[in-house]
Motif scaffolding. Structure first.
Motif, PDB file in Angstrom:
ATOM      1  N   ARG A 508      37.338  38.290  46.846  1.00 47.53           N
ATOM      2  CA  ARG A 508      37.609  37.346  45.767  1.00 47.53           C
ATOM      3  C   ARG A 508      39.084  37.380  45.381  1.00 47.53           C
ATOM      4  O   ARG A 508      39.700  36.325  45.136  1.00 47.53           O
ATOM      5  N   GLU A 509      39.662  38.561  45.319  1.00 50.28           N
ATOM      6  CA  GLU A 509      41.090  38.656  45.001  1.00 50.28           C
ATOM      7  C   GLU A 509      41.941  37.990  46.077  1.00 50.28           C
ATOM      8  O   GLU A 509      42.924  37.305  45.769  1.00 50.28           O
ATOM      9  N   LEU A 510      41.572  38.195  47.345  1.00 51.15           N
ATOM     10  CA  LEU A 510      42.322  37.552  48.422  1.00 51.15           C
ATOM     11  C   LEU A 510      42.198  36.034  48.353  1.00 51.15           C
ATOM     12  O   LEU A 510      43.164  35.307  48.606  1.00 51.15           O
ATOM     13  N   ALA A 511      41.020  35.535  48.015  1.00 55.06           N
ATOM     14  CA  ALA A 511      40.827  34.090  47.908  1.00 55.06           C
ATOM     15  C   ALA A 511      41.625  33.511  46.743  1.00 55.06           C
ATOM     16  O   ALA A 511      42.165  32.403  46.839  1.00 55.06           O
ATOM     17  N   VAL A 512      41.735  34.259  45.641  1.00 56.10           N
ATOM     18  CA  VAL A 512      42.542  33.795  44.501  1.00 56.10           C
ATOM     19  C   VAL A 512      44.013  33.753  44.885  1.00 56.10           C
ATOM     20  O   VAL A 512      44.735  32.790  44.568  1.00 56.10           O
ATOM     21  N   LYS A 513      44.499  34.789  45.603  1.00 57.80           N
ATOM     22  CA  LYS A 513      45.903  34.797  46.028  1.00 57.80           C
ATOM     23  C   LYS A 513      46.205  33.659  46.995  1.00 57.80           C
ATOM     24  O   LYS A 513      47.310  33.102  46.990  1.00 57.80           O
ATOM     25  N   ALA A 514      45.209  33.321  47.837  1.00 52.03           N
ATOM     26  CA  ALA A 514      45.412  32.238  48.796  1.00 52.03           C
ATOM     27  C   ALA A 514      45.229  30.861  48.169  1.00 52.03           C
ATOM     28  O   ALA A 514      45.421  29.850  48.852  1.00 52.03           O
ATOM     29  N   GLY A 515      44.861  30.797  46.905  1.00 52.90           N
ATOM     30  CA  GLY A 515      44.678  29.525  46.235  1.00 52.90           C
ATOM     31  C   GLY A 515      43.353  28.852  46.531  1.00 52.90           C
ATOM     32  O   GLY A 515      43.170  27.676  46.200  1.00 52.90           O
ATOM     33  N   LYS A 516      42.403  29.571  47.136  1.00 52.60           N
ATOM     34  CA  LYS A 516      41.098  28.996  47.449  1.00 52.60           C
ATOM     35  C   LYS A 516      40.144  29.056  46.266  1.00 52.60           C
ATOM     36  O   LYS A 516      39.152  28.330  46.230  1.00 52.60           O
ATOM     37  N   LEU A 517      40.415  29.950  45.322  1.00 51.30           N
ATOM     38  CA  LEU A 517      39.599  30.074  44.116  1.00 51.30           C
ATOM     39  C   LEU A 517      40.509  30.063  42.899  1.00 51.30           C
ATOM     40  O   LEU A 517      41.652  30.552  42.968  1.00 51.30           O
ATOM     41  N   PRO A 518      40.037  29.514  41.773  1.00 52.08           N
ATOM     42  CA  PRO A 518      40.861  29.553  40.554  1.00 52.08           C
ATOM     43  C   PRO A 518      40.977  30.970  40.015  1.00 52.08           C
ATOM     44  O   PRO A 518      40.093  31.809  40.221  1.00 52.08           O
ATOM     45  N   LYS A 519      42.048  31.241  39.338  1.00 46.54           N
ATOM     46  CA  LYS A 519      42.253  32.552  38.753  1.00 46.54           C
ATOM     47  C   LYS A 519      41.267  32.755  37.615  1.00 46.54           C
ATOM     48  O   LYS A 519      41.156  31.928  36.724  1.00 46.54           O
ATOM     49  N   PRO A 520      40.526  33.870  37.614  1.00 43.30           N
ATOM     50  CA  PRO A 520      39.514  34.070  36.561  1.00 43.30           C
ATOM     51  C   PRO A 520      40.175  34.296  35.208  1.00 43.30           C
ATOM     52  O   PRO A 520      41.255  34.893  35.106  1.00 43.30           O
ATOM     53  N   GLU A 521      39.494  33.796  34.175  1.00 45.54           N
ATOM     54  CA  GLU A 521      39.984  34.000  32.818  1.00 45.54           C
ATOM     55  C   GLU A 521      39.693  35.426  32.384  1.00 45.54           C
ATOM     56  O   GLU A 521      38.624  35.968  32.654  1.00 45.54           O
ATOM     57  N   MET A 522      40.654  36.036  31.710  1.00 44.34           N
ATOM     58  CA  MET A 522      40.495  37.414  31.241  1.00 44.34           C
ATOM     59  C   MET A 522      39.679  37.411  29.961  1.00 44.34           C
ATOM     60  O   MET A 522      40.060  36.790  28.969  1.00 44.34           O
ATOM     61  N   ALA A 523      38.563  38.078  30.013  1.00 45.21           N
ATOM     62  CA  ALA A 523      37.713  38.182  28.816  1.00 45.21           C
ATOM     63  C   ALA A 523      38.153  39.364  27.971  1.00 45.21           C
ATOM     64  O   ALA A 523      38.598  40.389  28.487  1.00 45.21           O
ATOM     65  N   GLU A 524      38.033  39.209  26.659  1.00 48.30           N
ATOM     66  CA  GLU A 524      38.417  40.293  25.755  1.00 48.30           C
ATOM     67  C   GLU A 524      37.441  41.458  25.902  1.00 48.30           C
ATOM     68  O   GLU A 524      36.235  41.282  25.973  1.00 48.30           O
ATOM     69  N   THR A 525      37.988  42.648  25.974  1.00 50.07           N
ATOM     70  CA  THR A 525      37.164  43.852  26.074  1.00 50.07           C
ATOM     71  C   THR A 525      36.706  44.267  24.682  1.00 50.07           C
ATOM     72  O   THR A 525      37.529  44.447  23.787  1.00 50.07           O
ATOM     73  N   GLN A 526      35.426  44.396  24.467  1.00 47.20           N
ATOM     74  CA  GLN A 526      34.904  44.778  23.170  1.00 47.20           C
ATOM     75  C   GLN A 526      35.210  46.240  22.895  1.00 47.20           C
ATOM     76  O   GLN A 526      35.319  47.046  23.813  1.00 47.20           O
ATOM     77  N   PRO A 527      35.407  46.598  21.647  1.00 44.31           N
ATOM     78  CA  PRO A 527      35.768  47.986  21.331  1.00 44.31           C
ATOM     79  C   PRO A 527      34.723  48.969  21.820  1.00 44.31           C
ATOM     80  O   PRO A 527      33.535  48.824  21.570  1.00 44.31           O
ATOM     81  N   ARG A 528      35.140  49.966  22.552  1.00 43.57           N
ATOM     82  CA  ARG A 528      34.273  51.041  23.004  1.00 43.57           C
ATOM     83  C   ARG A 528      35.011  52.358  22.771  1.00 43.57           C
ATOM     84  O   ARG A 528      36.212  52.389  22.582  1.00 43.57           O
ATOM     85  N   THR A 529      34.299  53.426  22.799  1.00 42.80           N
ATOM     86  CA  THR A 529      34.922  54.724  22.616  1.00 42.80           C
ATOM     87  C   THR A 529      34.642  55.595  23.821  1.00 42.80           C
ATOM     88  O   THR A 529      33.555  55.530  24.398  1.00 42.80           O
ATOM     89  N   ASN A 530      35.611  56.372  24.244  1.00 43.57           N
ATOM     90  CA  ASN A 530      35.433  57.263  25.381  1.00 43.57           C
ATOM     91  C   ASN A 530      34.835  58.600  24.976  1.00 43.57           C
ATOM     92  O   ASN A 530      34.568  59.439  25.824  1.00 43.57           O
ATOM     93  N   GLU A 531      34.645  58.835  23.708  1.00 43.48           N
ATOM     94  CA  GLU A 531      34.134  60.118  23.255  1.00 43.48           C
ATOM     95  C   GLU A 531      32.611  60.163  23.248  1.00 43.48           C
ATOM     96  O   GLU A 531      32.019  61.198  23.057  1.00 43.48           O
TER      97      GLU A 531
END
Length: 556
Positions: A508-531
């Protein structure tokens, strides 16, 4: 995550034996892998502390149920490939599940299994409440709907990736709300199961593709029948509705489109007129449902056709002849029974007839068990056929075909392997970890390690090196590392990253770089905790419960 409810099948086993087998399977499974299959197990609301005592306690309470044939229900929650829950997260899931379904006081046994590609937890809950002695019907019988809400809550709290067609989600206020439904034609679950099993387009899909336009544009019944016959379909009336035949398989007309129900078609075309199809209608040829593994699918179709051809009808079965002889002997014995009891009262003869009938039924059952039965060969599932013939990677491609279908055809092959870099893998692990935390400071530990392994795979590190780095460093993502088998954790994570899922992400990343797929929209990461994660009985959870309307639990 997904959830399933395992239906109780009718069998000759008594209720106590069914419950014992289920509890043993969850907590102490037998077989090749034995107890190594269970990574974590637990229980709720028992007086006994040991497995044997809890099993007997659940059986004793369940047998008190008079109105319910099987008060013990069996649910399975499964995570996506690459997601590996901890013991604390499984305990939290069980607590949320019992609270949302109104089963908090009921006996519960659960176990986390890892013997498949996906971690999954089995939950057996006795719906007979030990205090009220009434069987609880969760959510007024719609327990699966409530279980899907549990999925949304657990995914939100623990950071798991939701399924593409999940029913519910958690909004910004922390409330569970329905997700927007997908518009357009949707196949039934039975049709999807057929396509997944055989790789062939289901009758419902064929009826929609070939018949939708005809049914929507026909102006008379004669035109409708004639055009459907040209594409190999038949439209017939059945009862108060209508069905479309694809070969010998019947499909409800309203399942193709609700506008094609018999009542709505009659409003548009007038009173129904049956069509004279005769023998000119030839069934449509089978077509693959996916472009993935098409060459192997054709070979699979040839094998299935050869298997069906080998199933020749045989002469009258030996079983039928033996049963006919036995029944003839029994009828003769029944006709002469009264001669043996001459001079006895009438009720003695009736008792003798009763016991003779029971004995003869037992003899017939025994005869059916002793004589061999010939079962027709069963068509194998496409994925199983691939594995049996050594196409393991192609079987994984079929399992995750939806992701491959979204790629351009030239990017559906396996990505080429990059040469191994010369820099230190530990330094690479640390560098990628810093970059990931900088981009997403609240990323969950599982996603953190999976992202590092994925980045190391992209630059050319081999699986053994990545697995060793995960084994040595993965526990550092937790400030309070859980007690788990880190070697198994690293092995499963590498299998995920270097498997078909990782291949699809790279393509999928290669297809995006080649212009065959649209660049995916970045979704906001919901708050999480690593603890770790907040306990279920936190103040925020209590406030949310007080704002929620009271649950109505029906007892039966």
């Amino acid at each position: 995550m997904i959830v399933k409810k395992i239906k109780t099948k009718k069998c000759s086993k008594p209720k106590a034996r069914q419950i014992a087998d289920l509890v043993d399977y969850i907590r102490q499974p037998k077989g090749g892998q034995s107890a190594e299959k269970v990574e974590h197990s637990g229980s709720r609301n028992f007086l006994a502390s040991r497995h044997e005592g809890q099993r007997l306690e659940m059986i004793a309470l369940a047998t008190e149920s008079v109105h319910s044939r099987m008060p013990v229900s069996h649910y399975v929650f499964s995570w996506r490939a690459g997601e590996q829950p901890t013991a604390a997260q499984v305990d939290e899931l069980v607590d949320i599940f019992l609270r949302e379904l109104g089963l908090e006081g009921c006996q519960t046994v659960y176990g986390l299994h890892w013997n498949t590609d996906n971690y999954h937890v089995h939950i057996a809950v006795n719906r007979l409440h030990p205090v009220t002695m009434k069987v609880i019907d969760p959510n007024n019988g719609f327990d699966i709907e409530a279980a899907h809400k549990v999925l949304a809550l657990v995914e939100h709290r623990q950071g798991w990736t939701p399924e593409a067609h999940a029913r519910y989600e958690v909004d910004e206020g922390g409330q569970v709300v329905p997700r927007p439904r997908r518009r357009g034609h949707r196949l039934t679950q039975a049709a999807r199961d057929v396509e997944c099993s055989t790789g062939e387009k289901s009758a419902q899909r064929v009826a929609h593709e070939l018949g939708h336009k005809i049914l929507a544009t026909a102006e008379t019944w004669a035109e409708l029948h004639a055009r459907l016959a040209e594409v190999g379909l038949r439209f017939e009336r059945k009862g108060s509705g209508a069905i479309i035949f694809v070969g010998d398989v019947a499909v409800k007309a309203s399942s193709v489109d609700k506008a094609f129900s018999l009542g709505k078609l009659q409003k548009r075309l007038g009173e129904f007129v049956a069509g004279d199809y005769g023998k000119v209608v030839s069934a449509p040829q089978p077509e693959p449902v996916s472009p993935v593994n098409q060459k192997l699918w054709r070979k699979y179709q040839e094998d299935c056709a050869a298997l069906a051809a080998s199933d020749k009808p045989e002469e009258p079965a030996e079983l039928d002849a033996a049963l006919a002889r036995k029944k003839k002997e029994q009828r003769q014995e029944q006709s002469t029974l009264h001669e043996r009891f001459q001079g006895y009262p009438r009720y003695i003869l009736n008792i003798a007839r009763h016991f003779l009938k029971r004995q003869q039924r037992k003899e017939l059952r025994q005869l059916r068990r002793e004589l061999p039965k010939r079962k027709p060969p069963r068509r194998p599932r496409f994925e199983d056929w691939l594995r049996e013939h050594g196409f393991v990677y192609q079987a994984h491609r079929w399992r995750y075909r939806k992701a491959l279908e979204a790629l351009p055809p030239e990017f559906r092959g396996r990505p080429t392997v990059q040469p191994q870099p010369t820099w230190d893998p530990r330094a690479a692990y640390a560098a990628y970890g810093r970059a990931i935390l900088q981009a997403s400071p609240n990323v969950t530990p599982d996603r953190f390690n999976a992202s590092i392994a994925y980045q190391m795979r992209k630059v050319g590190f081999p699986p053994k090196v990545v697995e060793e780095m995960l084994f040595q460093c993965a526990h550092q993502a937790w400030k309070n590392p859980p007690d788990r088998d880190w070697r198994r954790y690293a092995h499963r994570m590498v299998a995920y990253v270097f498997g078909i899922e990782g291949d699809t992400s790279v393509a999928r990343e290669l297809a995006v770089k080649a212009g065959k797929l649209p660049k995916p929209e970045m979704a906001e990461t919901q708050p999480r905790t690593n603890e770790g994660y907040q306990p279920v009985d936190s103040k925020a959870e209590e406030e949310r419960d007080t704002q929620r309307p009271a649950r109505r639990t029906r007892m039966r």
